[in-house]
Design a protein around this motif. Structure first.
Motif, PDB file in Angstrom:
ATOM      1  N   LEU A  72       0.796  -1.227   0.000  1.00 13.81           N
ATOM      2  CA  LEU A  72       0.000   0.000   0.000  1.00 13.81           C
ATOM      3  C   LEU A  72       0.830   1.279   0.000  1.00 13.81           C
ATOM      4  O   LEU A  72       0.601   2.185  -0.808  1.00 13.81           O
ATOM      5  CB  LEU A  72      -0.933  -0.017   1.216  1.00 13.81           C
ATOM      6  CG  LEU A  72      -1.911   1.143   1.364  1.00 13.81           C
ATOM      7  CD1 LEU A  72      -2.856   1.210   0.171  1.00 13.81           C
ATOM      8  CD2 LEU A  72      -2.708   0.998   2.665  1.00 13.81           C
ATOM      9  N   MET A  73       1.808   1.353   0.886  1.00 13.35           N
ATOM     10  CA  MET A  73       2.527   2.603   1.091  1.00 13.35           C
ATOM     11  C   MET A  73       3.292   3.124  -0.124  1.00 13.35           C
ATOM     12  O   MET A  73       3.426   4.342  -0.285  1.00 13.35           O
ATOM     13  CB  MET A  73       3.479   2.475   2.289  1.00 13.35           C
ATOM     14  CG  MET A  73       2.769   2.315   3.616  1.00 13.35           C
ATOM     15  SD  MET A  73       1.481   3.555   3.934  1.00 13.35           S
ATOM     16  CE  MET A  73       2.485   5.036   4.092  1.00 13.35           C
ATOM     17  N   PRO A  74       3.807   2.253  -1.016  1.00 15.29           N
ATOM     18  CA  PRO A  74       4.506   2.800  -2.189  1.00 15.29           C
ATOM     19  C   PRO A  74       3.629   3.689  -3.068  1.00 15.29           C
ATOM     20  O   PRO A  74       4.149   4.457  -3.884  1.00 15.29           O
ATOM     21  CB  PRO A  74       4.937   1.535  -2.955  1.00 15.29           C
ATOM     22  CG  PRO A  74       5.048   0.484  -1.905  1.00 15.29           C
ATOM     23  CD  PRO A  74       3.921   0.777  -0.961  1.00 15.29           C
ATOM     24  N   LYS A  79       4.911  11.801   2.129  1.00 14.67           N
ATOM     25  CA  LYS A  79       5.718  12.996   2.359  1.00 14.67           C
ATOM     26  C   LYS A  79       4.904  14.250   2.073  1.00 14.67           C
ATOM     27  O   LYS A  79       4.895  15.197   2.870  1.00 14.67           O
ATOM     28  CB  LYS A  79       6.971  12.975   1.477  1.00 14.67           C
ATOM     29  CG  LYS A  79       7.877  14.192   1.702  1.00 14.67           C
ATOM     30  CD  LYS A  79       9.162  14.097   0.893  1.00 14.67           C
ATOM     31  CE  LYS A  79      10.071  15.294   1.156  1.00 14.67           C
ATOM     32  NZ  LYS A  79      11.340  15.207   0.382  1.00 14.67           N
ATOM     33  N   TYR A  80       4.208  14.255   0.960  1.00 16.46           N
ATOM     34  CA  TYR A  80       3.342  15.380   0.612  1.00 16.46           C
ATOM     35  C   TYR A  80       2.273  15.563   1.678  1.00 16.46           C
ATOM     36  O   TYR A  80       2.010  16.687   2.144  1.00 16.46           O
ATOM     37  CB  TYR A  80       2.710  15.131  -0.751  1.00 16.46           C
ATOM     38  CG  TYR A  80       1.772  16.211  -1.226  1.00 16.46           C
ATOM     39  CD1 TYR A  80       2.248  17.364  -1.837  1.00 16.46           C
ATOM     40  CD2 TYR A  80       0.394  16.059  -1.086  1.00 16.46           C
ATOM     41  CE1 TYR A  80       1.383  18.357  -2.284  1.00 16.46           C
ATOM     42  CE2 TYR A  80      -0.481  17.035  -1.532  1.00 16.46           C
ATOM     43  CZ  TYR A  80       0.013  18.187  -2.135  1.00 16.46           C
ATOM     44  OH  TYR A  80      -0.846  19.155  -2.572  1.00 16.46           O
ATOM     45  N   ALA A  81       1.652  14.455   2.102  1.00 16.31           N
ATOM     46  CA  ALA A  81       0.623  14.521   3.133  1.00 16.31           C
ATOM     47  C   ALA A  81       1.201  15.022   4.453  1.00 16.31           C
ATOM     48  O   ALA A  81       0.563  15.814   5.161  1.00 16.31           O
ATOM     49  CB  ALA A  81      -0.015  13.146   3.325  1.00 16.31           C
ATOM     50  N   VAL A 102       8.228  13.193   8.812  1.00 18.43           N
ATOM     51  CA  VAL A 102       7.779  12.397   7.662  1.00 18.43           C
ATOM     52  C   VAL A 102       7.890  10.908   7.973  1.00 18.43           C
ATOM     53  O   VAL A 102       6.965  10.133   7.716  1.00 18.43           O
ATOM     54  CB  VAL A 102       8.586  12.750   6.393  1.00 18.43           C
ATOM     55  CG1 VAL A 102       8.307  11.743   5.277  1.00 18.43           C
ATOM     56  CG2 VAL A 102       8.252  14.157   5.912  1.00 18.43           C
ATOM     57  N   ASN A 103       9.015  10.497   8.538  1.00 13.52           N
ATOM     58  CA  ASN A 103       9.217   9.088   8.879  1.00 13.52           C
ATOM     59  C   ASN A 103       8.222   8.619   9.946  1.00 13.52           C
ATOM     60  O   ASN A 103       7.680   7.510   9.862  1.00 13.52           O
ATOM     61  CB  ASN A 103      10.642   8.858   9.373  1.00 13.52           C
ATOM     62  CG  ASN A 103      11.662   8.976   8.257  1.00 13.52           C
ATOM     63  OD1 ASN A 103      11.351   8.768   7.096  1.00 13.52           O
ATOM     64  ND2 ASN A 103      12.895   9.328   8.611  1.00 13.52           N
ATOM     65  N   ALA A 104       7.988   9.485  10.944  1.00 12.37           N
ATOM     66  CA  ALA A 104       7.047   9.133  12.009  1.00 12.37           C
ATOM     67  C   ALA A 104       5.625   9.055  11.476  1.00 12.37           C
ATOM     68  O   ALA A 104       4.852   8.159  11.849  1.00 12.37           O
ATOM     69  CB  ALA A 104       7.130  10.162  13.139  1.00 12.37           C
ATOM     70  N   PHE A 105       5.263   9.973  10.580  1.00  9.23           N
ATOM     71  CA  PHE A 105       3.922   9.982  10.022  1.00  9.23           C
ATOM     72  C   PHE A 105       3.702   8.763   9.127  1.00  9.23           C
ATOM     73  O   PHE A 105       2.628   8.148   9.141  1.00  9.23           O
ATOM     74  CB  PHE A 105       3.696  11.269   9.236  1.00  9.23           C
ATOM     75  CG  PHE A 105       2.260  11.511   8.858  1.00  9.23           C
ATOM     76  CD1 PHE A 105       1.335  11.882   9.816  1.00  9.23           C
ATOM     77  CD2 PHE A 105       1.841  11.382   7.545  1.00  9.23           C
ATOM     78  CE1 PHE A 105       0.007  12.111   9.475  1.00  9.23           C
ATOM     79  CE2 PHE A 105       0.522  11.605   7.194  1.00  9.23           C
ATOM     80  CZ  PHE A 105      -0.398  11.973   8.162  1.00  9.23           C
ATOM     81  N   GLN A 106       4.733   8.397   8.385  1.00 11.72           N
ATOM     82  CA  GLN A 106       4.650   7.196   7.558  1.00 11.72           C
ATOM     83  C   GLN A 106       4.421   5.961   8.438  1.00 11.72           C
ATOM     84  O   GLN A 106       3.549   5.133   8.162  1.00 11.72           O
ATOM     85  CB  GLN A 106       5.921   7.015   6.742  1.00 11.72           C
ATOM     86  CG  GLN A 106       5.919   5.746   5.899  1.00 11.72           C
ATOM     87  CD  GLN A 106       7.286   5.426   5.312  1.00 11.72           C
ATOM     88  OE1 GLN A 106       8.297   5.970   5.759  1.00 11.72           O
ATOM     89  NE2 GLN A 106       7.327   4.563   4.322  1.00 11.72           N
ATOM     90  N   GLY A 107       5.213   5.841   9.489  1.00  9.70           N
ATOM     91  CA  GLY A 107       5.063   4.712  10.401  1.00  9.70           C
ATOM     92  C   GLY A 107       3.703   4.682  11.063  1.00  9.70           C
ATOM     93  O   GLY A 107       3.104   3.612  11.249  1.00  9.70           O
TER      94      GLY A 107
END
Length: 220
Positions: A72-74, A79-81, A102-107
């Motif tokens: 899903l994540m790809p 980053k934009y979000a 960005v890394n924390a939000f992705q996780g």
């Protein structure tokens, strides 16, 4: 429920419903040059992987994070979000703080989506016909979630064109409410109250949590 989870769990649940009702038995190649095809195929592949790995998931629910990360994540422009969520506070942060956020939000998104896979019911999804997107920078993929005895839920997946002409999703509008805008409001207030570093730590803590087993009565 924590301040971060209310809207995001609904976002994840919608993605899950979309995947569960459009899945095929085998994974298909994702055409990132077509926003409409991309949304459908990513949903199909995510749930197909879920079914393929079901025994692993039963033994280790955290494997759901692997599936979300891989399938899903790809195709989500996190980053934009992330930058949109930071809003006006973006300019006052350092490069290191932005990268950490960005890394924390992705996780955080990975954990939220993974947890949503532990609870779903059977709904039907209806896609609006694809439209000509040549020359467009942003496209709305319109969807309705249909469940017997309840009004249809109208959704819009917002997808943006990148510099290489590929597309990624960045927002979900549910019944006229932008979830990205809602998160931006919540997190912007938290950054103002606690500072960016505290918000990053809270997101990181959420990411470290384990995926809990599905509640009694739900289906895999």
């Amino acid at each position: 429920m924590s301040m971060f989870n209310r809207i995001s769990q609904f976002t994840a649940y919608v993605m899950l419903v979309l995947a569960s009702t459009t899945a095929h038995s085998e994974a298909s190649e994702v055409n990132t040059m077509d926003p409409y095809a991309m949304v459908e195929t990513v949903a199909n592949n995510t749930f197909a992987r879920f079914h393929h790995d079901i025994d692993i998931i039963k033994a280790d629910p955290d494997h759901l994070k692997v599936i979300v990360s891989d399938e899903l994540m790809p195709y989500i422009d996190y980053k934009y979000a992330s930058y949109k969520v930071m809003g006006k506070h973006l300019k006052s942060t350092s490069k290191e703080q932005r990268e950490r956020f960005v890394n924390a939000f992705q996780g955080y998104l990975i954990s939220t989506y993974a947890q949503a896979f532990t609870e779903y019911t059977d709904q039907k999804v209806q896609f609006a016909p694809a439209r000509d997107f040549s020359g467009e920078k942003m496209v709305n993929v319109n969807v309705e979630i249909i469940e017997a005895g309840r009004p249809a839920i109208k959704l819009i997946f917002k997808v943006r064109r990148l510099k290489d002409d590929s597309w990624k999703a960045f927002d979900l509008v549910a019944e006229g409410v932008s979830l990205l805008a809602s998160k931006s409001s919540e997190i912007s207030n938290l950054i103002r109250q606690k500072g960016i570093d505290s918000v990053i730590l809270e997101l990181e803590q959420r990411t470290k949590g384990h995926i809990s087993q599905k509640p009694t009565g739900t289906k895999l």
